[in-house]
Design an enzyme around this catalytic site. Structure first.
Site, PDB file in Angstrom:
ATOM      1  CG  ASP A 124     -70.122  22.196 -26.440  1.00 48.84           C
ATOM      2  OD1 ASP A 124     -68.965  21.800 -26.254  1.00 48.84           O
ATOM      3  OD2 ASP A 124     -70.676  22.209 -27.557  1.00 48.84           O
ATOM      4  N   GLY A 168     -70.207  22.659 -19.701  1.00 52.15           N
ATOM      5  CA  GLY A 168     -69.340  23.302 -18.704  1.00 52.15           C
ATOM      6  C   GLY A 168     -68.654  22.263 -17.821  1.00 52.15           C
ATOM      7  CE  LYS A 169     -68.602  17.301 -21.152  1.00 50.10           C
ATOM      8  NZ  LYS A 169     -69.531  18.074 -21.980  1.00 50.10           N
ATOM      9  N   GLY A 170     -65.685  21.049 -18.058  1.00 47.61           N
ATOM     10  CA  GLY A 170     -64.292  21.405 -17.762  1.00 47.61           C
ATOM     11  C   GLY A 170     -64.215  22.304 -16.545  1.00 47.61           C
ATOM     12  N   GLY A 178     -63.970  19.847 -26.085  1.00 51.78           N
ATOM     13  CA  GLY A 178     -63.344  21.156 -25.907  1.00 51.78           C
ATOM     14  C   GLY A 178     -63.751  21.654 -24.540  1.00 51.78           C
ATOM     15  CG  HIS A 179     -63.777  19.475 -21.517  1.00 46.70           C
ATOM     16  ND1 HIS A 179     -63.676  18.302 -20.832  1.00 46.70           N
ATOM     17  CD2 HIS A 179     -64.779  19.291 -22.407  1.00 46.70           C
ATOM     18  CE1 HIS A 179     -64.575  17.447 -21.293  1.00 46.70           C
ATOM     19  NE2 HIS A 179     -65.250  18.022 -22.258  1.00 46.70           N
ATOM     20  CB  THR A 203     -65.164  17.321 -33.899  1.00 44.52           C
ATOM     21  OG1 THR A 203     -64.733  15.981 -33.625  1.00 44.52           O
ATOM     22  CG2 THR A 203     -66.272  17.696 -32.929  1.00 44.52           C
ATOM     23  CD  GLN A 208     -67.412  13.658 -26.708  1.00 42.51           C
ATOM     24  OE1 GLN A 208     -67.194  12.567 -26.202  1.00 42.51           O
ATOM     25  NE2 GLN A 208     -66.442  14.477 -27.026  1.00 42.51           N
ATOM     26  CB  THR A 253     -69.751  11.240 -29.975  1.00 43.69           C
ATOM     27  OG1 THR A 253     -68.364  11.128 -30.295  1.00 43.69           O
ATOM     28  CG2 THR A 253     -70.006  10.732 -28.561  1.00 43.69           C
ATOM     29  CB  THR A 313     -65.428  22.795 -34.950  1.00 42.10           C
ATOM     30  OG1 THR A 313     -66.616  22.944 -34.171  1.00 42.10           O
ATOM     31  CG2 THR A 313     -64.966  21.347 -34.908  1.00 42.10           C
ATOM     32  NE  ARG A 324     -70.540  25.223 -28.045  1.00 41.95           N
ATOM     33  CZ  ARG A 324     -69.784  25.654 -27.042  1.00 41.95           C
ATOM     34  NH1 ARG A 324     -70.266  26.504 -26.150  1.00 41.95           N
ATOM     35  NH2 ARG A 324     -68.540  25.251 -26.926  1.00 41.95           N
ATOM     36  CB  SER A 346     -71.588  27.784 -12.986  1.00 43.57           C
ATOM     37  OG  SER A 346     -70.600  28.569 -13.610  1.00 43.57           O
TER      38      SER A 346
HETATM   39  P1  IMO Z   1     -67.524  18.427 -25.169  1.00 42.10           P
HETATM   40  O1  IMO Z   1     -66.747  17.413 -24.392  1.00 42.10           O
HETATM   41  C1  IMO Z   1     -70.477  19.180 -28.260  1.00 42.10           C
HETATM   42  C2  IMO Z   1     -70.726  16.302 -31.563  1.00 42.10           C
HETATM   43  C3  IMO Z   1     -70.314  16.764 -32.950  1.00 42.10           C
HETATM   44  C4  IMO Z   1     -71.218  15.900 -33.801  1.00 42.10           C
HETATM   45  C5  IMO Z   1     -71.249  14.576 -33.042  1.00 42.10           C
HETATM   46  C6  IMO Z   1     -70.265  13.533 -33.561  1.00 42.10           C
HETATM   47  O2  IMO Z   1     -66.844  19.711 -25.411  1.00 42.10           O
HETATM   48  O3  IMO Z   1     -68.883  18.590 -24.570  1.00 42.10           O
HETATM   49  P2  IMO Z   1     -67.624  13.277 -33.369  1.00 42.10           P
HETATM   50  O4  IMO Z   1     -66.514  14.169 -33.856  1.00 42.10           O
HETATM   51  O5  IMO Z   1     -67.610  13.029 -31.911  1.00 42.10           O
HETATM   52  O6  IMO Z   1     -67.733  12.005 -34.160  1.00 42.10           O
HETATM   53  O7  IMO Z   1     -68.977  14.110 -33.723  1.00 42.10           O
HETATM   54  O8  IMO Z   1     -70.933  14.888 -31.702  1.00 42.10           O
HETATM   55  N1  IMO Z   1     -69.699  16.501 -30.511  1.00 42.10           N
HETATM   56  C7  IMO Z   1     -69.777  17.434 -29.556  1.00 42.10           C
HETATM   57  N2  IMO Z   1     -70.684  18.406 -29.332  1.00 42.10           N
HETATM   58  N3  IMO Z   1     -69.474  19.023 -27.387  1.00 42.10           N
HETATM   59  C8  IMO Z   1     -68.574  18.028 -27.564  1.00 42.10           C
HETATM   60  O9  IMO Z   1     -67.650  17.737 -26.639  1.00 42.10           O
HETATM   61  C9  IMO Z   1     -68.670  17.210 -28.705  1.00 42.10           C
HETATM   62  N4  IMO Z   1     -67.952  16.184 -29.209  1.00 42.10           N
HETATM   63  C10 IMO Z   1     -68.599  15.748 -30.299  1.00 42.10           C
HETATM   64  O10 IMO Z   1     -70.581  18.135 -33.120  1.00 42.10           O
HETATM   65  O11 IMO Z   1     -72.535  16.416 -33.806  1.00 42.10           O
HETATM   66 MG    MG Z   2     -67.282  21.183 -26.776  1.00 39.43          MG
END
Ligand code: IMO
Ligand code: MG
Length: 430
Positions: free
Chosen positions: A16, A18-20, A43-44, A131, A225, A240, A302, A306, A415
């Site tokens: 999270d 801000g990669k998107g 979630g981007h 998630t 992630q 993850t 979800t 945060r 940004s």
């Molecule tokens: P973006 O790409 C933040 C976290 C979940 C959980 C752990 C494992 O938007 O940065 P999973 O469903 O992957 O098996 O969950 O990883 N998690 C993220 N946290 N941003 C994400 O993606 C995430 N994708 C998984 O909250 O703690």
């Molecule tokens: Mg996210």
């Protein structure tokens, strides 16, 4: 040595970051955007002319009609969710887009989602806080060699055989958890239906990516992630099931390591985390609550609130060491304007000893308390008037200068708001 026009966009914290937004920004100068790991747990958000778009599996270059968007072999794809996401975007105005899906990408099946939920239930208070998109069980099946790959959709008989094998194992597990097993025929038919739309996108993306890179085209690799959620290098077990770090790109996209020219670490100006696991600088207080509201720190996938904390330079230094970051993009810096009690973590105290690394043991990391350096409040400034580093107020320059020196990397992008236009480029990336 030949210089390649490639850049890795990598989350340097807990996701999270801000990669998107940055991927979309870079995509306007790029030819290809490639997602290399994770799935629709990502979630981007991309904001264009005030309209917010949330992407989960689609690469964030999708809104640039000149860009080819690649879902590489290291990604796990939920075929039904991907089609829904495409339709959502088409319904909200996406017209011309170019998408390729690796024939080696593994597919997330409905039983993976059920198993994800069952594991979390069984873990109880030890749960990861996933998630619940089936990510872990899908990657587990890949390692167990019972996974189903996008390329399997091209051969109906083979697809049936693969599904038979997977269900022979996973149904037993579902039953053991008291969940309903899957019948093969309805699932097989559902997959065949989805494959009618998916097959035109499926190809050997490694061949495509190598051809494009060798031809000097500009390629952005978009991580999902963040480094501290990396299966190997993150805060295991609260991670993850893939490797978000840019060092996984060669494996996850089928290209040679030397073909990655730059690694752009996406760094939020403070810390956030969703799900369980250690977070030394977390602020469960008014400071944290205020930042959560100001930064809209609620999950895109979800909608969970945060966890919020001070910027942790020990953790970022760890990312820098592992992944060889060449540039930093500092995100959501505008959120820090007018914030009192500004500080950054420069070391941890572990059982009375000062350390500058991330311990591998979860209990040890949970015992770490931050050592902070204080900063003056950054006064409110007009973000539209910032075109170079010198335009920033002194307090902002002090904060960013310290971070850049500590991490030994330039802050190349700043940004100052969610829209494409609210991005200041201090140093060219391509
Ligand atoms: P973006 O790409 C933040 C976290 C979940 C959980 C752990 C494992 O938007 O940065 P999973 O469903 O992957 O098996 O969950 O990883 N998690 C993220 N946290 N941003 C994400 O993606 C995430 N994708 C998984 O909250 O703690
Ligand atoms: Mg996210």
């Amino acid at each position: 040595m030949k210089q390649f026009n490639t850049v890795a966009v990598e989350g340097s914290q807990f996701g999270d970051e801000g990669k998107g937004k940055i991927t979309d920004y870079l995509a306007s100068h790029a030819d290809v955007v490639c997602r290399y790991q994770g799935g629709n747990n990502a979630g981007h958000s991309v904001e264009i002319n005030g309209v917010k778009h949330a992407l989960r599996s689609l690469p964030s270059g999708i809104y640039n009609s000149n860009v080819t968007n690649v879902i590489a072999n290291g990604v796990v794809v939920n075929p039904f969710a991907l089609l829904d996401e495409l339709d959502e975007n088409i319904n909200s105005g996406l017209k011309t887009y170019h998408l390729l899906i690796s024939n080696r990408a593994h597919l997330i099946m409905p039983y993976h989602i059920d198993l994800d939920g069952a594991y979390e239930e069984a873990l109880g208070s030890n749960k990861i806080g996933t998630t619940k998109r089936g990510i872990g069980p899908c990657y587990a099946d890949k390692a167990k060699r019972i996974g189903i790959r996008a390329g399997d959709l091209l051969d109906k008989d083979y697809l049936y055989k693969r599904l038979e094998g997977a269900l022979a194992v996973d149904n037993k597990e579902l039953v053991a958890f008291g969940k309903k097993p899957y019948e093969i025929q309805p699932l097989y038919e559902k997959l065949l239906k989805a494959s009618e739309r998916l097959i035109p996108f499926i190809t050997d993306t490694s061949v495509y990516l190598n051809d494009m890179i060798d031809a000097g085209k500009k390629v952005v690799f978009e991580g999902a992630q963040g480094s501290l959620l990396d299966l190997d290098h993150g805060t295991y077990p609260f991670v993850t099931s893939s490797s978000p770090t840019s060092i996984s790109i060669p494996l996850n996209a089928g290209i040679a390591p030397m073909k990655i020219h730059k690694v752009l670490a996406i760094m939020k100006a403070y810390m956030t985390r969703v799900g369980s696991g250690p977070m030394p600088t977390e602020q469960v207080n008014d400071w944290g609550n205020a930042i959560r509201e100001k930064g809209h720190e609620y999950g895109v996938v979800t909608h969970r609130p945060r966890r919020v904390g001070y910027l942790d330079l020990v953790l970022l230094g760890y990312t820098m060491r592992i992944t060889g970051v060449t540039d930093i993009a500092c995100m959501l810096f505008d959120v820090l304007m007018d914030v009192k009690d500004l500080k950054v973590c420069v070391a941890y105290n572990l059982d009375g000893k000062e350390i500058h690394y991330v311990p591998s043991s979860e209990p040890e990391y949970a015992r770490c308390t931050p050592v902070y350096k204080d900063f003056k409040t950054i006064p409110h400034f007009d973000t539209k008037k910032i075109h170079c580093f010198e335009d920033l107020p002194k307090e902002a320059k002090d904060y960013l200068g310290f971070v850049s020196t500590y991490l030994n990397a330039p802050i190349s992008i700043l940004s100052l708001g969610p829209d494409r236009s609210e991005t200041v480029n201090f140093k060219e990336i391509f």
